[in-house]
Design an enzyme around this catalytic site. Structure first.
Site, PDB file in Angstrom:
ATOM      1  CG  ASP A 262      -3.250   3.770   4.098  1.00  0.00           C
ATOM      2  OD1 ASP A 262      -4.442   3.853   4.840  1.00  0.00           O
ATOM      3  OD2 ASP A 262      -3.221   3.572   3.265  1.00  0.00           O
TER       4      ASP A 262
ATOM      5  CD1 TRP B 146      -2.310  -2.264   1.551  1.00  0.00           C
ATOM      6  CD2 TRP B 146      -2.970  -1.104  -0.096  1.00  0.00           C
ATOM      7  NE1 TRP B 146      -3.296  -2.790   0.975  1.00  0.00           N
ATOM      8  CE2 TRP B 146      -3.721  -2.115  -0.106  1.00  0.00           C
ATOM      9  CE3 TRP B 146      -3.403  -0.229  -1.123  1.00  0.00           C
ATOM     10  CZ2 TRP B 146      -4.839  -2.677  -0.751  1.00  0.00           C
ATOM     11  CZ3 TRP B 146      -4.384  -0.419  -1.947  1.00  0.00           C
ATOM     12  CH2 TRP B 146      -5.057  -1.435  -1.934  1.00  0.00           C
TER      13      TRP B 146
ATOM     14  CE  LYS C 228      -8.875  -3.107   4.201  1.00  0.00           C
ATOM     15  NZ  LYS C 228      -9.097  -3.899   3.136  1.00  0.00           N
TER      16      LYS C 228
HETATM   17  C1  LIG Z   1      -3.519   0.028   3.867  1.00  0.00           C
HETATM   18  C2  LIG Z   1      -4.649   0.273   2.912  1.00  0.00           C
HETATM   19  N1  LIG Z   1      -4.557   1.423   2.393  1.00  0.00           N
HETATM   20  C3  LIG Z   1      -5.405   1.646   1.356  1.00  0.00           C
HETATM   21  C4  LIG Z   1      -6.538   0.665   0.895  1.00  0.00           C
HETATM   22  C5  LIG Z   1      -7.391   1.248  -0.263  1.00  0.00           C
HETATM   23  O1  LIG Z   1      -8.408   1.318   0.356  1.00  0.00           O
HETATM   24  P1  LIG Z   1      -9.696   1.645  -0.996  1.00  0.00           P
HETATM   25  O2  LIG Z   1      -9.936  -0.019  -1.416  1.00  0.00           O
HETATM   26  O3  LIG Z   1     -10.882   2.008   0.021  1.00  0.00           O
HETATM   27  O4  LIG Z   1      -9.423   2.403  -1.887  1.00  0.00           O
HETATM   28  C6  LIG Z   1      -6.493  -0.520   1.661  1.00  0.00           C
HETATM   29  C7  LIG Z   1      -7.549  -1.577   0.971  1.00  0.00           C
HETATM   30  O5  LIG Z   1      -7.148  -2.565   1.461  1.00  0.00           O
HETATM   31  C8  LIG Z   1      -5.397  -0.655   2.495  1.00  0.00           C
HETATM   32  O6  LIG Z   1      -5.629  -1.963   2.990  1.00  0.00           O
END
Ligand SMILES: Cc1ncc(COP(=O)(O)O)c(C=O)c1O
Length: 321
Positions: free
Chosen positions: A126, A54, A150
Site C-alpha cells: 500500500d 493502515w 495524497k
Molecule cells: C496508507 C493508507 N492506506 C489506505 C488509506 C485509505 O485510502 P482511502 O481513504 O482512499 O480508502 C489511507 C488514507 O489515508 C492511507 O493513508
C-alpha cells in the site's frame, strides 16, 4: 485514460509485465480487492507486516476472505519501527504478504523496496501516502497500489500496478466485477473501462503527472522530500525534547510527520494549533484517534509553506519553552 496510464508508467518506470489499473474506491477498495483477486480460495493464508493503523485496517478487511497472520512479532515495536525483513516469516501457502509503505498516521516509512527470499509469496504494498515521492523498484512487488487522495490528486480513485501473471488465476468467484483486476485489465476497447470511469479524477491525475514530469520527476520529488522532512526532523531533534517524534530514525516518514510537544502536553499542543492557525498554517492536528500533531509534506505542498512552518515552530519553542 490511456495517456494517464502511459504517463504513470513513464514517470514511475513501470516494467511492461505490470498492468496499470485505474479503479474506484480508494485504498479501502484495494484492502478487499487484493484478497479477492489473489486468494484463490476462501480462507487461504495471507501475511501482514507491521502494527500501524493502515496495516491493521487492510488486515481487517482481508480477514473476511483470507486467514490473516502477522509475519513478525510487532507489538513490542510500539509503532516506532518495522520488523526487519530478515525476520519476516511466511505462512505455509501464503497467497501474498502485505506491507504499508508509509504508515500515514504513525509516520513510519519503508525507504527501500524489500528484497524477499526466493519462493516468498508475492509482496503487495500500500503506497497510498508515498507513491510519486520516490522511485520504486516494481520488480520487488506483485502489486503496488495507491489511493489518489495524497500525492496523486483528488481522492476516490486507486491506482493498482499489478504483475500480469497475478491477474485472473487467484480471483475468488465472489469477486464483484468492480473490484476485479481481470475485468479492469481486459475491458474493451481499452483497459480500465469495465464500468463508467471517474473522468474527473483521471484527468486530475493526468495533470498531476504532467506537472511532476515537468518538475524533475520522482527523483526530484525524493530530493525535495528528503530536504524538507530532514529540516523538520532536525528542528525536532534540536529542540531537546520540546518537540518529539518517537519513530526510529531509519523509518521516519518523509511525507507524514507526527510530533508531540513536551511529550504530549495537550494544553501546549492546543495552543500550538490555535496560534499556527492564526498565522494561516493549517492542518497540523494529529489523527483524531491518536491525538498530538502531524505535519503532512505531500508533493503539492510548496517549499515556502515548510519554511514558514519551521519559522513558526522555532518561534513558538523560543516563547514557550
Ligand atoms: C496508507 C493508507 N492506506 C489506505 C488509506 C485509505 O485510502 P482511502 O481513504 O482512499 O480508502 C489511507 C488514507 O489515508 C492511507 O493513508
Amino acid at each position: 485514460m490511456v495517456d494517464t496510464c502511459n504517463l504513470m508508467r513513464e514517470v514511475m518506470s513501470i516494467p511492461p509485465n505490470y498492468e496499470v489499473l485505474l479503479m474506484h474506491g480508494g485504498g479501502h477498495a484495494m484492502f478487499a480487492a487484493v484478497p479477492l483477486n489473489l486468494a484463490g480460495e476462501m480462507g487461504a493464508p495471507a501475511d501482514f507486516i507491521g502494527d500501524g493503523f493502515w496495516s491493521k485496517r487492510a488486515a481487517g478487511e482481508a480477514s473476511k476472505y483470507c486467514t490473516v497472520r502477522h509475519t513478525a512479532e510487532t507489538s513490542s515495536l510500539n509503532d516506532s519501527m518495522y520488523p526487519d525483513v530478515a525476520d519476516w516469516k511466511f505462512s505455509e501457502g501464503a497467497k501474498y504478504v502485505h506491507m504499508t509503505a508509509n504508515e500515514t498516521i504513525n509516520g513510519l516509512e519503508f525507504h527501500e523496496d524489500p528484497s524477499l527470499p526466493e519462493g516468498a509469496p508475492p509482496l503487495v504494498a500500500d503506497f497510498t501516502s508515498t507513491l510519486l515521492s520516490r522511485p520504486v523498484d516494481f520488480t520487488k512487488y506483485g502489486v503496488v497500489y495507491a489511493s489518489t487522495g495524497k500525492n496523486l490528486g483528488p481522492s476516490g480513485l486507486v491506482v493498482a500496478v499489478v504483475r500480469k501473471d497475478l491477474i485472473g488465476d487467484g480471483e475468488l468467484p465472489i469477486t464483484p466485477g468492480i473490484l476485479s483486476f481481470k475485468a479492469a485489465a481486459s475491458s474493451t476497447p481499452i483497459a480500465n473501462l469495465w464500468n463508467t470511469p471517474n473522468v474527473f479524477g483521471i484527468r486530475a491525475l493526468q495533470l498531476v503527472l504532467e506537472d511532476l514530469k515537468a518538475n524533475g520527476g520522482v527523483e526530484e520529488m525524493q530530493r525535495r522530500a528528503r530536504r524538507r522532512a530532514g529540516a523538520l526532523y532536525d528542528l525536532i531533534d534540536a529542540s531537546e525534547g520540546f518537540y518529539t517524534n518517537d519513530v526510529d530514525p531509519k523509518f521516519r516518514s518523509l511525507m507524514t510527520i507526527p510530533l508531540r510537544i513536551k511529550g504530549g502536553d495537550k494544553e501546549l499542543e492546543r495552543r500550538f494549533v490555535e496560534e499556527s492557525s492564526a498565522a494561516s498554517i493549517y492542518n497540523l492536528v494529529g489523527h483524531p484517534l491518536f491525538g498530538g500533531l502531524r505535519v503532512t509534506v505531500y508533493n503539492q505542498l510548496p517549499d515556502e509553506a515548510v519554511d514558514i512552518l519551521l519559522c513558526f515552530m522555532r518561534e513558538f519553542e523560543r516563547r514557550v519553552k
